[in-house]
Design a protein around this motif. Structure first.
Motif, PDB file in Angstrom:
ATOM      1  N   TRP A 393      -3.849 -11.294  -4.454  1.00  0.00           N
ATOM      2  CA  TRP A 393      -4.568 -10.619  -3.465  1.00  0.00           C
ATOM      3  C   TRP A 393      -4.005  -9.161  -3.629  1.00  0.00           C
ATOM      4  N   GLY A 394      -2.965  -8.656  -4.010  1.00  0.00           N
ATOM      5  CA  GLY A 394      -2.874  -7.522  -4.510  1.00  0.00           C
ATOM      6  C   GLY A 394      -3.247  -6.844  -5.351  1.00  0.00           C
ATOM      7  N   THR A 430       1.074  -7.527   0.714  1.00  0.00           N
ATOM      8  CA  THR A 430       1.364  -6.068   1.052  1.00  0.00           C
ATOM      9  C   THR A 430       0.861  -4.881  -0.127  1.00  0.00           C
ATOM     10  N   GLY A 431       1.037  -4.092   1.235  1.00  0.00           N
ATOM     11  CA  GLY A 431       0.681  -2.920  -0.185  1.00  0.00           C
ATOM     12  C   GLY A 431      -0.430  -1.777   0.571  1.00  0.00           C
ATOM     13  N   PRO A 432      -0.782  -0.445   0.166  1.00  0.00           N
ATOM     14  CA  PRO A 432      -2.304  -0.102   0.581  1.00  0.00           C
ATOM     15  C   PRO A 432      -3.481  -0.631   0.641  1.00  0.00           C
ATOM     16  N   HIS A 454      -5.002  -2.212  11.264  1.00  0.00           N
ATOM     17  CA  HIS A 454      -4.292  -2.184   9.552  1.00  0.00           C
ATOM     18  C   HIS A 454      -4.461  -0.875   8.945  1.00  0.00           C
ATOM     19  N   LEU A 455      -5.358  -0.055   9.412  1.00  0.00           N
ATOM     20  CA  LEU A 455      -5.409   1.140   8.880  1.00  0.00           C
ATOM     21  C   LEU A 455      -4.651   2.438   9.028  1.00  0.00           C
ATOM     22  N   HIS A 456      -3.803   1.545  10.385  1.00  0.00           N
ATOM     23  CA  HIS A 456      -2.194   2.855  10.316  1.00  0.00           C
ATOM     24  C   HIS A 456      -1.292   2.201   9.658  1.00  0.00           C
ATOM     25  N   LEU A 462       0.332   4.240   2.681  1.00  0.00           N
ATOM     26  CA  LEU A 462      -0.136   6.082   1.004  1.00  0.00           C
ATOM     27  C   LEU A 462       0.990   6.497   1.157  1.00  0.00           C
ATOM     28  N   ALA A 463       1.443   6.818   2.418  1.00  0.00           N
ATOM     29  CA  ALA A 463       2.205   8.324   2.345  1.00  0.00           C
ATOM     30  C   ALA A 463       3.852   8.181   1.599  1.00  0.00           C
ATOM     31  N   SER A 464       3.612   6.609   1.512  1.00  0.00           N
ATOM     32  CA  SER A 464       4.574   6.891   0.398  1.00  0.00           C
ATOM     33  C   SER A 464       4.893   5.876  -0.502  1.00  0.00           C
ATOM     34  N   ALA A 465       3.800   5.875  -1.132  1.00  0.00           N
ATOM     35  CA  ALA A 465       3.298   5.344  -2.570  1.00  0.00           C
ATOM     36  C   ALA A 465       2.751   5.969  -3.530  1.00  0.00           C
TER      37      ALA A 465
END
Length: 902
Positions: A393-394, A430-432, A454-456, A462-465
């Motif tokens: 799914w990722g 998991t993941g953005p 989920h958006l949060h 997104l800020a860390s990846a």
């Protein structure tokens, strides 16, 4: 017979040889009479006249080819046809040993003798299996050529004859036999004969797989022979699944006959565990080489495949020649063109089941390889399907987001399919990208709380990846939607600013590929601005979407934008403009095929255009039509979750309830049940107007005036309604002051000016200034007549009746507000329903629809005749009904004839 010189010398040394046995072939085996006899037909055999008639052409062409896969009914068709012929038929069922020319021709001669065709002694008997001399072939061709009546030779299962020299010899005899031979070849593969020459000369009759397939009507007849009587839809489904394959239909029928519920069995039977599977595995799969079997099993997970994709799944490089060979051998591998293939549906099902048994655990890995290969080729839909099937799914969510395709979850023909595909996403993914997809799915259902959660999570990741601009732009799109659903203008503006920056970083080809992203962003921004009462700012964003080039991916954003623009016009009093934009929006939505699954997203298509049309109908006192339009919006699940649409629905429903005398119910309906960060000034004003009208109806004028204190001239449509209520509450000075505070007339339309004129006319009349009142009523009639705006005059009764009974006001009202004169009597009171309305001019397409309506055509027939969608026809019908002031088809036709429109 060609023999060596040594063999000849040995024969002479031995003396005369014993004559060969006429009942044995050159190998010394006895002739098998079953090979030269017509096959028997089972009792359940269905004679298909269309194929028999086609085979009759074989009597007029030298060569006939019946080519199809195993079980397509080739042999039984040819045998049934041959049994009905008057001329002699020599039948030969080929076998593997017939690859030896001597054996093949020995059997051909024996088949000719068995059919009653005299074979002269000059042909002799073949004594060797390996060779046939030219003299024998020439003699056979000459004798056939001299016949008065041609002989039909049927070579069944000719694919077993693989020797090229046999094909050359056969072509020699066929060519020189002339009109004395009609050769019918029944085969699974292409014979090694120059078919192109016969085809070019018009001397070839061909029956192939497409013709051999059963039609639904033939399938019904076949099932009846097996004692099964099924509804048409069940038979159609079975034919689709089997592609009309004869053996599949017969085997299914035999199995269903033993079932307690035949219809259920035929609908739900597991192909991998059936007699169909036994047949195909034995007759098709096991006849292939080991490499071909492995390829077939692996590509069974694909809907379509090419050699490179097949190589990616097998890890080899030999897919191309194998696929070409399988297709030529009619091994249930269909060629789609441009090197793409697919498996027969039933064969694919059976191979997948066999794959799980033969190579357990390999299927997810095959899907993963396919998804990676397809992604590299830019085929997103197939990439997502195989990615989901692999359970990765990722990767799957990342493919959607990186392609900037997340907007397709909200609009277009694939939204339903995508929603269903990601419904199975593992919660542990998991993941953005997975979080963005989860947020999109929840927001598409207007589940704001879960969507924002989920958006949060997505924004944190997104800020860390290290992610691309496409993922960030997808996040901005969801932020804009969240702002719209929560009525948060500030959040919407921030999302729009972020999106504007990110669009400079996203590759241009992705933005061109997905215009729905920009269209959705601007629609959400425009809707939020409209909620906040910033009409002109909202118009700027929405007009950009409405004017965008057409395309299926932006149909619903364009429909929504036109609906919002219509609402802005309505709130500013331009009901004619509002109606035209709303109708255009509804017509735009009709471009999508409603039969397609997922043809509309849950947020897009909220029905705001219908609500505007309902409000316009109320203003024109077309209350039945208004009710019908409101009832349609009830079916739209998201309408009550979108603030603007919820407010529009509350406004229209409350006004209608007030006119129906349900004041308390109207007050309850006037409140839009949405949670908004910022209140909407126009929604709040309309809610106050309904409450005020309810208090006035209860005889509480002071309370009615009190609740109107928040209504200002910034909302012209609300202000004039509030002024009318203040006047009815005995507050004429306050009413005039409120009218004076309305913004300049250039921003407002007739619905505002007419109501304002009537309020001022009532004040002037009460003050004794009859002349001023008359001028104001006259101006109101002039403005209202063009829009057929009746409601303000009905609300002004009874004081306005005396004005309308005098000239020239009576003439201005006749025909649209009051009936025309019917005799020497006076005019009918204004509150009676008009007996006759002047029809507004019909458009050319509306005239086309009306003419077909008069011809008793159904909506579906009209749509087909005009090459438009059913929804488009319905939209035109609604417009025709409105313009003719009718509610039914027969009334529209009768009215049109009265007006000489037909």
């Amino acid at each position: 017979m060609v023999v060596s010189a040594v063999a000849d010398a040995e024969d002479r040394a031995r003396g005369p040889a014993d004559p060969p046995d006429p009942y044995v072939d050159p190998l010394g085996d006895p002739f098998l009479r079953t090979r030269i006899a017509l096959p028997s037909r089972p009792p359940t055999y269905l004679r298909r006249q269309r194929l028999v008639r086609h085979l009759d052409q074989a009597l007029r062409t030298p060569l006939t080819l019946v080519n199809g896969a195993a079980g397509t009914g080739k042999t039984l068709l040819a045998a049934d046809w041959a049994a009905g012929l008057r001329q002699p038929v020599a039948w030969l069922t080929a076998e593997e040993g017939d690859a030896r020319p001597g054996v093949f021709w020995a059997y051909v001669l024996q088949a000719l003798r068995a059919s009653g065709v005299p074979v002269s002694g000059a042909l002799g008997l073949l004594t060797e299996a390996a060779g046939v001399d030219h003299k024998l072939l020439a003699t056979l061709a000459a004798e056939l050529n001299e016949r008065d009546q041609p002989v039909v030779v049927v070579l069944d299962e000719y694919d077993r004859v693989t020797a090229p020299e046999v094909a050359e010899q056969l072509e020699f005899v066929l060519h020189h036999a002339g009109r004395g031979l009609r050769l019918v070849i029944v085969t699974r593969t292409e014979p090694l004969l120059p078919l192109h020459r016969y085809r070019t000369a018009g001397e070839l009759t061909e029956i192939r797989a497409a013709e051999l397939a059963f039609t639904p009507e033939e399938a019904v007849a076949l099932l009846e022979l097996h004692g099964l009587s099924l509804p048409v839809h069940a038979v159609h489904a079975l034919v689709d699944r089997t592609r009309g394959w004869a053996a599949g239909l017969r085997l299914c029928a035999l199995a269903a006959r033993e079932s307690a519920a035949p219809e259920v069995y035929l609908k739900e039977f597991e192909a991998g565990r059936s007699t169909v599977a036994d047949f195909l595995l034995a007759e098709v799969l096991k006849r292939q080489t080991e490499q071909a079997q492995d390829l077939l099993l692996r590509v069974s997970v694909l809907q379509r495949f090419c050699p490179d994709l097949a190589n990616a799944l097998t890890g080899r490089t030999d897919a191309e020649p194998i696929l070409v060979g399988l297709h030529r051998a009619n091994a249930f591998v269909e060629h789609l063109g441009h090197s793409w293939y697919r498996l027969h549906p039933l064969f694919g099902e059976i191979l997948r089941a066999h794959l799980r048994v033969r190579l357990p655990g390999l299927e997810p890995e095959l899907h993963r390889r396919a998804a990676q290969w397809l992604l590299s080729c830019g085929s997103l839909p197939e990439t997502l399907a195989h990615g989901a099937a692999s359970g990765d799914w990722g990767f799957t969510a990342g493919a959607l987001v990186d392609d900037l395709a997340i907007g397709q979850l909200f609009t277009g023909l694939r939204s339903g399919d995508l929603d269903e595909l990601f419904a199975g996403m593992d919660i542990e993914a998991t993941g953005p990208a997975p979080d963005l997809v989860r947020a999109a799915r929840e927001l598409s259902r207007c589940d704001v709380e879960r969507g924002l959660s989920h958006l949060h999570h997505a924004e944190e990741r997104l800020a860390s990846a290290p992610v691309g601009a496409a993922a960030k732009l997808s996040c901005a799109l969801l932020e804009a939607l969240a702002a719209r659903l929560t009525g948060s203008p500030e959040r919407a503006e921030k999302a729009a600013e972020a999106a504007d920056e990110l669009q400079r970083e996203v590759p241009a080809h992705l933005l061109d590929k997905h215009p729905e992203v920009t269209a959705l962003l601007l629609t959400h921004l425009g809707s939020t601005r409209l909620w906040a009462g910033r009409f002109e700012d909202a118009r700027a964003a929405l007009a950009t979407v409405a004017a965008a080039p057409g395309g299926s991916s932006t149909v619903l954003p364009r429909e929504e934008s036109m609906g919002h623009l219509a609402l802005i016009d309505y709130l500013n009093g331009w009901i004619g403009r509002a109606e035209r934009k709303a109708l255009a929006g509804v017509s735009e939505a009709g471009r999508l095929d409603p039969s397609q699954p997922g043809a509309s997203g849950p947020v897009a298509g909220t029905g705001i255009g219908l609500l505007v049309l309902a409000s316009v109908a109320v203003d024109r006192d077309e209350l039945d039509r208004a009710q019908a339009l409101l009832d349609e919006t009830v079916l739209l699940s998201s309408a009550t979750h979108d603030p603007v649409t919820a407010a529009g629905q509350a406004m229209a429903r409350a006004r209608l309830l007030l006119l129906q005398g349900n004041a308390r119910t109207a007050v309850e309906a006037a409140h839009p049940d949405v949670r908004a960060v910022v209140p909407s000034p126009w929604a709040a004003s309309h809610e106050a107007l309904v409450a005020s009208a309810a208090y006035l109806a209860e005889g509480r004028p002071d309370r009615a005036a009190e609740v109107l204190q928040g209504v200002s001239g910034d909302q012209p449509a609300c202000a004039v309604e509030a002024a009318r209520t203040l006047l009815a509450a005995g507050r004429p000075e306050a009413a005039v002051d409120l009218l004076d505070s309305i913004a300049p007339r250039g921003r407002t339309g007739p619905a505002v000016s007419v109501r304002a004129c009537l309020v001022r006319a009532r004040v002037a009349d009460a003050a004794g200034d009859t002349a001023a009142a008359r001028r104001l009523v006259e101006q109101a009639l002039l403005d209202a007549r063009r829009e057929r705006l009746r409601r303000p005059f009905l609300d002004a009764r009874p004081w306005i009746g005396s004005f309308l009974s005098t000239e020239p006001l009576r003439e201005l009202a006749e025909g649209w507000l009051t009936p025309g004169p019917s005799g020497p009597g006076g005019p009918t009171a204004v509150d009676e329903r008009p007996l006759s309305l002047v029809a507004e001019g019909l458009s050319r397409r509306e005239q086309d629809v009306l003419e077909r309506l008069a011809g008793m055509m159904s909506t579906e027939e009209i749509a087909a005749d005009l090459y438009v969608s059913v929804n488009t026809v319905k939209t035109h019908l609604k417009s025709v009904y409105r313009k003719l002031a009718v509610n039914r088809r027969n009334e529209a036709v009768r009215r049109a004839r009265d007006l000489k429109l037909l």
